[in-house]
Design a protein around this motif. Sequence first.
Motif, PDB file in Angstrom:
ATOM      1  N   THR A 257     -27.245 -63.813   3.714  1.00 55.03           N
ATOM      2  CA  THR A 257     -27.556 -62.437   4.117  1.00 55.03           C
ATOM      3  C   THR A 257     -29.067 -62.284   4.300  1.00 55.03           C
ATOM      4  O   THR A 257     -29.847 -63.168   3.930  1.00 55.03           O
ATOM      5  CB  THR A 257     -27.082 -61.427   3.054  1.00 55.03           C
ATOM      6  N   GLY A 258     -29.448 -61.178   4.867  1.00 52.98           N
ATOM      7  CA  GLY A 258     -30.868 -60.869   5.007  1.00 52.98           C
ATOM      8  C   GLY A 258     -31.618 -61.930   5.791  1.00 52.98           C
ATOM      9  O   GLY A 258     -31.132 -62.440   6.805  1.00 52.98           O
ATOM     10  N   ASP A 259     -32.809 -62.286   5.312  1.00 51.56           N
ATOM     11  CA  ASP A 259     -33.641 -63.277   5.993  1.00 51.56           C
ATOM     12  C   ASP A 259     -33.002 -64.664   5.998  1.00 51.56           C
ATOM     13  O   ASP A 259     -33.325 -65.494   6.844  1.00 51.56           O
ATOM     14  CB  ASP A 259     -35.020 -63.368   5.327  1.00 51.56           C
ATOM     15  N   GLU A 260     -32.084 -64.897   5.048  1.00 52.70           N
ATOM     16  CA  GLU A 260     -31.424 -66.210   4.977  1.00 52.70           C
ATOM     17  C   GLU A 260     -30.366 -66.385   6.057  1.00 52.70           C
ATOM     18  O   GLU A 260     -29.923 -67.491   6.317  1.00 52.70           O
ATOM     19  CB  GLU A 260     -30.791 -66.415   3.594  1.00 52.70           C
ATOM     20  N   LEU A 261     -29.961 -65.276   6.679  1.00 52.55           N
ATOM     21  CA  LEU A 261     -28.972 -65.354   7.766  1.00 52.55           C
ATOM     22  C   LEU A 261     -29.706 -65.791   9.046  1.00 52.55           C
ATOM     23  O   LEU A 261     -29.945 -65.018   9.971  1.00 52.55           O
ATOM     24  CB  LEU A 261     -28.285 -63.999   7.964  1.00 52.55           C
ATOM     25  N   SER A 262     -30.056 -67.059   9.052  1.00 51.95           N
ATOM     26  CA  SER A 262     -30.899 -67.626  10.108  1.00 51.95           C
ATOM     27  C   SER A 262     -30.676 -69.133  10.143  1.00 51.95           C
ATOM     28  O   SER A 262     -30.108 -69.708   9.201  1.00 51.95           O
ATOM     29  CB  SER A 262     -32.377 -67.351   9.791  1.00 51.95           C
ATOM     30  N   PRO A 263     -31.107 -69.800  11.225  1.00 47.25           N
ATOM     31  CA  PRO A 263     -31.002 -71.263  11.251  1.00 47.25           C
ATOM     32  C   PRO A 263     -31.703 -71.903  10.060  1.00 47.25           C
ATOM     33  O   PRO A 263     -31.210 -72.881   9.489  1.00 47.25           O
ATOM     34  CB  PRO A 263     -31.685 -71.644  12.571  1.00 47.25           C
ATOM     35  N   GLU A 264     -32.844 -71.320   9.673  1.00 44.20           N
ATOM     36  CA  GLU A 264     -33.582 -71.856   8.522  1.00 44.20           C
ATOM     37  C   GLU A 264     -32.773 -71.703   7.233  1.00 44.20           C
ATOM     38  O   GLU A 264     -32.798 -72.576   6.363  1.00 44.20           O
ATOM     39  CB  GLU A 264     -34.936 -71.138   8.386  1.00 44.20           C
ATOM     40  N   GLY A 265     -32.048 -70.583   7.149  1.00 47.61           N
ATOM     41  CA  GLY A 265     -31.209 -70.351   5.982  1.00 47.61           C
ATOM     42  C   GLY A 265     -30.079 -71.359   5.881  1.00 47.61           C
ATOM     43  O   GLY A 265     -29.757 -71.860   4.799  1.00 47.61           O
ATOM     44  N   VAL A 266     -29.461 -71.649   7.032  1.00 49.92           N
ATOM     45  CA  VAL A 266     -28.408 -72.676   7.059  1.00 49.92           C
ATOM     46  C   VAL A 266     -28.982 -74.016   6.610  1.00 49.92           C
ATOM     47  O   VAL A 266     -28.380 -74.731   5.799  1.00 49.92           O
ATOM     48  CB  VAL A 266     -27.776 -72.786   8.464  1.00 49.92           C
ATOM     49  N   ALA A 267     -30.162 -74.353   7.116  1.00 49.14           N
ATOM     50  CA  ALA A 267     -30.814 -75.612   6.733  1.00 49.14           C
ATOM     51  C   ALA A 267     -31.113 -75.647   5.234  1.00 49.14           C
ATOM     52  O   ALA A 267     -30.855 -76.646   4.551  1.00 49.14           O
ATOM     53  CB  ALA A 267     -32.098 -75.800   7.538  1.00 49.14           C
ATOM     54  N   ALA A 268     -31.625 -74.546   4.703  1.00 49.90           N
ATOM     55  CA  ALA A 268     -32.015 -74.487   3.294  1.00 49.90           C
ATOM     56  C   ALA A 268     -30.822 -74.597   2.351  1.00 49.90           C
ATOM     57  O   ALA A 268     -30.928 -75.131   1.246  1.00 49.90           O
ATOM     58  CB  ALA A 268     -32.776 -73.181   3.029  1.00 49.90           C
ATOM     59  N   HIS A 269     -29.687 -74.098   2.792  1.00 50.21           N
ATOM     60  CA  HIS A 269     -28.483 -74.078   1.933  1.00 50.21           C
ATOM     61  C   HIS A 269     -27.446 -75.130   2.339  1.00 50.21           C
ATOM     62  O   HIS A 269     -26.286 -75.041   1.933  1.00 50.21           O
ATOM     63  CB  HIS A 269     -27.858 -72.679   1.949  1.00 50.21           C
ATOM     64  N   TRP A 270     -27.875 -76.093   3.149  1.00 45.19           N
ATOM     65  CA  TRP A 270     -26.918 -77.087   3.669  1.00 45.19           C
ATOM     66  C   TRP A 270     -26.145 -77.789   2.558  1.00 45.19           C
ATOM     67  O   TRP A 270     -24.950 -78.028   2.667  1.00 45.19           O
ATOM     68  CB  TRP A 270     -27.649 -78.094   4.556  1.00 45.19           C
ATOM     69  N   ALA A 271     -26.822 -78.122   1.466  1.00 47.58           N
ATOM     70  CA  ALA A 271     -26.161 -78.825   0.356  1.00 47.58           C
ATOM     71  C   ALA A 271     -25.039 -77.970  -0.238  1.00 47.58           C
ATOM     72  O   ALA A 271     -23.963 -78.483  -0.582  1.00 47.58           O
ATOM     73  CB  ALA A 271     -27.177 -79.193  -0.718  1.00 47.58           C
ATOM     74  N   GLU A 272     -25.264 -76.653  -0.343  1.00 49.37           N
ATOM     75  CA  GLU A 272     -24.230 -75.765  -0.882  1.00 49.37           C
ATOM     76  C   GLU A 272     -23.084 -75.569   0.124  1.00 49.37           C
ATOM     77  O   GLU A 272     -21.914 -75.506  -0.262  1.00 49.37           O
ATOM     78  CB  GLU A 272     -24.836 -74.404  -1.227  1.00 49.37           C
ATOM     79  N   ILE A 273     -23.450 -75.455   1.406  1.00 52.37           N
ATOM     80  CA  ILE A 273     -22.431 -75.282   2.446  1.00 52.37           C
ATOM     81  C   ILE A 273     -21.473 -76.469   2.477  1.00 52.37           C
ATOM     82  O   ILE A 273     -20.271 -76.308   2.675  1.00 52.37           O
ATOM     83  CB  ILE A 273     -23.110 -75.098   3.825  1.00 52.37           C
TER      84      ILE A 273
END
Length: 299
Positions: A257-273
Amino acid sequence: MTIRFDDKVAIVTGAGGGLGREYALALAKRGAKVVVNDLGGSRDGTGHSDAALKVVEEIKAAGGKAMSNGGSVTDYQQMVEMVAKAKETWGGVHILINNAGVLRDKSFAKMEPEDFKFVVDVHLNGSANCTKAVWELMREQAYGRILMTASSTGLFGNFGQANYGAAKLGLAGLTKTLYLEGAKYNIKVNTIAPTAGTRMTEDLFPEEAFKAFSPDKVAPAALYLVSEDAPSNAIVGAGAGVFQAAFVTLTAGKLLTGDELSPEGVAAHWAEITDRTGEIVPASGSEQSISIMKKLQGS
């Protein structure tokens, strides 16, 4: 309990040799009346032969009942006629094993569009043609057992087989919808991913491995998957007497959500995804939406 196919009529496509022949012989040995379908072409789909007739002779010599069919799975009308003949002769069709296939292996860079289209047409559209030809009859009978033939290439990839892999994973996808649509009519649909030493693979296997991966060591899985008490929507790997189950899974995922709802957010949370802890095997496509809704609700 012994698995038998007495009073059952089975169609096996591509049954003039290799795995199809083995399935046809095994079904007949256990009491099924078998339509042995084979265009009789070479492994790239060209030419014709009397391969199906020879298998019919083998079945009859062993005391079984069989008829040959030389129709092409790419011709829907020929498949309709094949099913009509089986019903007229033996009263119905209870089992269909979609086994017919061809290879035109090349790297994608060197593959002509026609080679891609033809392989998909035989494997994927051909299986759809045969299945459509028996579908209404199986619904009327309130009984049907259908087996699609996928491949490790479709499930996991293999260099030089883009056309084959696309068709084979398509068949696993076809199974997943047909098992839902056939459930209330007692139609069970499964997928087999065989590894066997046949003319399709004879130049890929060393001689000893070719013997170890003989088609008769795949047939037990195929026969179980078209038996009365078969599961439905299974993907079964089979080769050299080893049987495996493959699954299409879905991870719990991560809500951004918020600022994390972005390509950078997907990259940052890839391990959790991609964390497979608590992953599920959805029984239908709607379960993806349901799992997303649960995330949104915080459960």
